[in-house]
Design a protein around this motif. Sequence first.
Motif, short mmCIF file in Angstrom:
data_model
loop_
_atom_site.label_atom_id
_atom_site.label_comp_id
_atom_site.label_asym_id
_atom_site.label_seq_id
_atom_site.Cartn_x
_atom_site.Cartn_y
_atom_site.Cartn_z
N ILE A 107 0.96 -1.19 -0.05
CA ILE A 107 -0.17 0.03 0.00
C ILE A 107 0.93 1.10 0.07
O ILE A 107 2.08 1.34 0.58
CB ILE A 107 -0.87 0.05 1.18
N GLY A 108 0.50 2.40 -0.68
CA GLY A 108 1.15 3.51 -0.84
C GLY A 108 1.12 4.54 0.72
O GLY A 108 0.37 4.24 1.45
N ASN A 109 2.20 4.99 0.70
CA ASN A 109 2.17 6.29 1.73
C ASN A 109 3.21 7.40 1.34
O ASN A 109 3.35 7.40 -0.05
CB ASN A 109 2.80 5.53 3.25
N ASP A 110 3.50 8.28 2.03
CA ASP A 110 4.31 9.65 1.42
C ASP A 110 5.54 9.30 1.04
O ASP A 110 6.22 10.17 0.44
CB ASP A 110 4.26 10.46 2.70
N LEU A 111 6.06 8.10 1.48
CA LEU A 111 7.57 7.65 1.14
C LEU A 111 7.53 7.09 -0.34
O LEU A 111 6.70 6.42 -0.62
CB LEU A 111 8.20 6.95 2.26
N SER A 112 8.91 7.40 -0.90
CA SER A 112 8.96 6.53 -2.06
C SER A 112 9.33 5.01 -1.94
O SER A 112 9.71 4.86 -0.99
CB SER A 112 10.05 7.25 -3.14
N TYR A 113 9.30 4.27 -3.11
CA TYR A 113 9.65 2.95 -2.93
C TYR A 113 11.19 2.84 -2.52
O TYR A 113 11.25 2.13 -1.63
CB TYR A 113 9.48 2.43 -4.29
N ILE A 114 11.96 3.78 -3.33
CA ILE A 114 13.44 3.47 -2.66
C ILE A 114 13.54 3.80 -1.14
O ILE A 114 14.30 3.36 -0.45
CB ILE A 114 14.34 4.58 -3.50
N GLU A 115 12.95 4.82 -0.73
CA GLU A 115 12.99 5.26 0.58
C GLU A 115 12.71 4.07 1.70
O GLU A 115 12.94 4.03 2.70
CB GLU A 115 12.12 6.55 0.92
N ARG A 116 11.29 3.56 1.17
CA ARG A 116 10.81 2.41 2.23
C ARG A 116 11.69 1.18 2.00
O ARG A 116 11.71 0.51 3.08
CB ARG A 116 9.30 2.22 1.51
N MET A 117 12.35 0.91 0.91
CA MET A 117 13.25 -0.31 0.76
C MET A 117 14.47 0.24 1.58
O MET A 117 15.18 -1.01 2.54
CB MET A 117 13.52 -0.47 -0.61
N THR A 118 14.86 1.25 1.83
CA THR A 118 16.01 1.78 2.58
C THR A 118 15.43 1.67 4.05
O THR A 118 16.25 1.14 4.93
CB THR A 118 16.42 3.13 2.30
N GLN A 119 14.38 1.96 4.43
CA GLN A 119 13.89 1.68 5.76
C GLN A 119 13.93 0.22 6.17
O GLN A 119 14.18 -0.32 7.29
CB GLN A 119 12.36 2.37 5.95
N ASN A 120 13.46 -0.39 5.18
CA ASN A 120 13.61 -2.08 5.36
C ASN A 120 14.89 -2.26 5.75
O ASN A 120 15.07 -3.19 6.48
CB ASN A 120 12.85 -2.78 4.21
N LEU A 121 15.73 -1.91 5.04
CA LEU A 121 17.19 -2.15 4.95
C LEU A 121 17.69 -1.74 6.45
O LEU A 121 18.17 -2.63 7.23
CB LEU A 121 18.01 -1.55 4.18
N ASN A 122 17.52 -0.64 6.91
CA ASN A 122 17.81 -0.38 8.18
C ASN A 122 17.26 -1.06 9.28
O ASN A 122 18.03 -1.58 10.25
CB ASN A 122 17.36 1.27 8.37
N ASN A 123 16.02 -1.50 9.25
CA ASN A 123 15.15 -2.36 10.24
C ASN A 123 15.97 -3.63 10.26
O ASN A 123 16.15 -4.35 11.16
CB ASN A 123 14.04 -2.30 9.95
N LEU A 124 16.29 -4.25 8.98
CA LEU A 124 16.90 -5.71 8.80
C LEU A 124 18.32 -5.59 9.46
O LEU A 124 18.76 -6.41 10.24
CB LEU A 124 16.83 -6.11 7.40
N LYS A 125 19.06 -4.20 9.35
CA LYS A 125 20.10 -4.25 10.08
C LYS A 125 20.36 -4.47 11.52
O LYS A 125 21.12 -4.93 12.07
CB LYS A 125 21.05 -2.99 9.44
N GLU A 126 19.17 -3.83 11.91
CA GLU A 126 19.05 -3.87 13.42
C GLU A 126 18.60 -5.10 13.78
O GLU A 126 19.38 -5.42 15.08
CB GLU A 126 17.93 -2.77 13.68
N ALA A 127 17.94 -5.77 13.11
CA ALA A 127 17.76 -7.16 13.51
C ALA A 127 19.06 -8.29 13.24
O ALA A 127 19.07 -9.25 14.10
CB ALA A 127 16.54 -7.80 12.78
N LEU A 128 19.68 -8.05 12.10
CA LEU A 128 20.61 -9.14 11.76
C LEU A 128 22.19 -8.71 11.98
O LEU A 128 22.87 -9.46 12.03
CB LEU A 128 20.30 -9.45 10.34
N CYS A 129 22.50 -7.37 12.14
CA CYS A 129 23.70 -7.05 12.11
C CYS A 129 24.45 -6.65 13.49
O CYS A 129 23.48 -6.18 14.34
CB CYS A 129 24.08 -5.98 10.95
#
Length: 308
Positions: free
Chosen positions: A286-308
């Motif tokens: 679903i859409g929100n105010d952020l772009s696809y790239i921004e949201r993928m970057t958020q996902n990356l940051n959250n994955l990093k918090e979980a995995l790195c």
Amino acid sequence: MKQQSRIAIIAIIIVIPLTSFYVLSQESKSIPSTPQNSKLQAISSFYPLYEFSKNIGQDKVDVSLLVPIGVEPHDWEPTIQDVQRIQKSDLIIINGIGFEEWVHDLEDMGYNGLIVDTSKGIQTIHNEDVESVEDDDHHHDENDPHIWLDPTLVKIQVKNIANSFTKKDPNNANFYQTNAEKYIDELDELDLKIKNELQYCKKDFIAFHNAFTYFSEQYGLNQLTIINSLQPHLEPSAKTLESVINTAKKLDIKIIFSEETADPRTSQVIADELGGKVLTLSPIEIGNDLSYIERMTQNLNNLKEALC
Ligand SMILES: [Zn+2]
């Protein structure tokens, strides 16, 4: 598709031609005649495709979104009004891989525009290959549609969209292809960032539904899920929660992921049990105010918090 909507669509095919003459002659009295819009009219089925199409078409294509913003697209079906809208469009841009089951009815009813399957050229993954924490009482065998969460596959989707615009509007071919190349550069950058930043981290994570199969395949991760992908809003049973908790303990997982349209309490219950916490891993359905790239970057940051 449900029988009801099938009948509704058939009714449109039969009834509209009969009534359109009358309606047109009525309308022509009240609506001032304006030159017909020469821009390409494209409809994108759900949010990410809308953004990709806007990036490529920019001011030369009228892109609209079919599944209303904020509505989860998995089980969505078009209304009669939606079908009428689609009928008037030059192209309908779909994800493909069975994500838009209703598209077969469009084909059956003789849609005049171009159906753009953006998954063309992408090797699909079967859901049965996916490891699920949930006890698999009902075994599904279906292709996984979530290609848009792997930026390297989005590059193919973007090319397919650019080619369809080019086909329908060859005068602006260079414009579409150049825009696609620019966007593909951004996707390459994102891909490289994900590769680099997750490279030396742990691999096991627990997503809410299995939206990250292609993503995991691409970046060498191991996705486990709380619920079955084919029923994204199903409340997991106590037994499922217990099984997720046990798996998480075994794998020393402390962070459990939730997503925008899911009830956060489900993930919270598991996280509390593990003494961990809940972060968002967005399937960008679903859409929100952020772009696809921004949201993928958020996902990356959250994955990093979980995995790195
Ligand atoms: Zn999904």
